[in-house]
Design a protein around this motif. Structure first.
Motif: not given
Ligand code: ATP
Length: 460
Positions: A109, A200, A202, A210-212, A215, A217, A287-290, A329-331, A334
């Motif tokens: 990416r 997603r 990814e 962490f990034r799967t 997942f 939410q 990132e953990l939560e937005g 919005a949190s994972g 994650r």
């Molecule tokens: P990034 O930009 O890193 O791809 P994002 O900003 O798009 O992530 P959000 O759409 O804000 O992520 O998703 C809210 C939360 O969902 C994130 O803070 C994270 O904890 C979780 N999350 C998002 N994508 C993933 C993923 N691929 N795997 C695990 N958790 C995820």
């Protein structure tokens, strides 16, 4: 002291060895970006999930005016009408720039290239554009790659049958905003919360869970009057930080990253990412939560696309408006990773160096129960205690191996208390209770074990 990358390697191994997290489809060679939660992992995940649900839906905090907040729950379908994702902007814009290495053929990416160099322990080249972090080869031009998984409904394979697996749970909340309003007694301000799977595709799933690509939410949409939006945004940023601390994450390892105005989505009046210092981002945070102030964007979009009025009628002040929305919005998966990273300890002075310091009320197993030896009347007493205690706590009975090995297994599982029935128990009706954090034992009357554990869980 272990380096952060050693911590990560050991943690992943511990998770596999003790049944927290397994690679998905392992017997077929695994599937990149998918993981399975084993017996201990699902327990930890459910406990974190339940804690969030309790703190958000069943017993949310008081608002800035000291009044109890009203937040209700929802569990919407993973597949919704495909127009949902046109309205939300995901069909048109939910894409990441992707590049392919011409030499090793790996996908990267574009906005992750610098991170990859760091994670691979390689110095960042000065040249722009950057070569492939894996092999130094040339990268293709960035191409936009939509992250939504597609599927079909019904037997006919045409464009009309195309659907998407949701890439976030939030849109299911917006689609039900009116149903909730019409069927419950909520009034603005109020929230709707939901926990569930998201998908997603990814480009580069990595860093364990962490990034799967699949997942979970935990998301909440908080609907408020437009003029109160900023106050609620600030409220939720502070509240979410406080909650992560309450589940055992040290404040020093959390960082509220205020996203600069020119980087937030065009409709957002403010976004703060709650970040955590993961071993693979250390000394930086990830990132953990937005927490996003999304204004009236989503409801307005759905109103336009569905032609269903989604405005709110404020009878007290005789006015109508589309509510503004704050979204924490949190994972969940994650978040489990954060609890594992935060709890991981390596201490050579202990009989078993690796252990997990998880907050007792979140630990997958609360209490281990052992007969010191599997004979001489001890198993009978221990089994009776096990039967009594499992009605109150998650317990594990283990009569096998040396007592040291059994303590070690429980340390790795993060079990806060281990009760051992020994020879003395048979004469004076006391047992030992070993504390995970201090590795010290105390003698406690058999009849007081339940009260002992209850008191310590309640004191957290
Ligand atoms: P990034 O930009 O890193 O791809 P994002 O900003 O798009 O992530 P959000 O759409 O804000 O992520 O998703 C809210 C939360 O969902 C994130 O803070 C994270 O904890 C979780 N999350 C998002 N994508 C993933 C993923 N691929 N795997 C695990 N958790 C995820």
């Amino acid at each position: 002291m272990l380096s952060p990358s050693e911590v990560m390697t050991r943690l992943v191994a511990l998770c596999k060895r003790r049944g927290f997290v397994f690679p998905a489809s392992e017997i077929y060679g695994g599937l990149n970006g998918f993981w399975d939660f084993g017996p201990l992992g699902v327990q930890l995940k459910n406990r974190l999930r339940d804690n969030w649900w309790r703190a958000m839906v069943e017993c949310p905090p008081d608002g800035p005016d000291g009044r109890p907040l009203s937040i209700v729950g929802l569990d919407s379908a993973i597949i919704q009408h495909p127009r949902t994702w046109e309205a939300s902007g995901h069909v048109g814009g939910f894409a990441d720039p992707m590049q392919t290495c011409r030499k090793c053929k790996k996908l990267v990416r574009s906005d992750h290239i610098a991170d990859l160099y760091r994670e691979l322990g390689k110095p960042l080249p000065e040249s722009q554009p950057l070569p492939c972090p894996y092999c130094g080869g040339d990268l293709t031009e960035p191409r936009q790659f939509n992250l939504m998984f597609e599927s079909r409904v019904g037997a006919v394979e045409d464009d009309a049958s195309k659907v998407y697996l949701r890439p976030e749970t939030a849109q299911g909340i917006f689609l039900n905003y009116k149903n909730v309003l019409d069927t419950s007694r909520v009034k603005i301000p109020f929230g709707v919360a939901q926990i569930g799977k998201s998908f997603r595709n990814e480009v580069t799933p990595r860093n364990f869970i962490f990034r799967t690509r699949e997942f979970e939410q935990m998301e909440m949409e908080f609907f408020c009057a437009p003029e109160d939006g900023m106050t609620w945004y600030e409220f939720w940023v502070a509240e979410r930080l406080r909650w992560w601390e309450s589940v055992g994450v040290a404040r020093a390892n959390l960082f509220p990253h205020v996203i600069p105005a020119d980087e937030v989505a065009h409709y957002s009046k403010g976004t703060t990412d709650i970040e955590y210092k993961y071993p693979f981002t250390d000394p930086h945070f990830g990132e953990l939560e937005g927490v996003a102030y999304r204004t009236d964007y989503d409801l307005t979009q759905h109103q336009t696309f569905s032609k269903t009025p989604l405005d709110y009628i404020d009878q007290e002040n005789s006015r109508r408006y589309i509510p503004h929305v704050i979204e924490p919005a949190s994972g969940l998966t994650r978040g489990v990773l954060v609890l594992l990273c935060e709890g991981y300890r390596y201490d050579e002075s202990r009989a078993s160096p690796e252990w997990l310091k998880i907050k007792p009320s979140l630990a997958p197993i609360t209490c281990g129960i052992f007969p010191l030896v599997n004979k001489d009347g001890m198993p009978e007493v221990a089994e009776k205690l096990y039967r009594d205690l499992r009605r109150r706590f998650v317990c594990q009975y283990d009569p096998k191996q040396s007592i040291g090995k059994r303590y070690a297994r429980m340390d790795e599982a993060g079990t806060p208390f281990c009760v051992t029935v020994d020879g003395t128990t048979l004469t004076d009706q006391t047992v030992t209770i070993r504390n995970r954090d201090t590795a010290q034992q105390e003698r406690v009357a058999l009849s007081q074990v339940e009260a002992y554990i209850t008191a310590r869980l309640g004191r957290e």
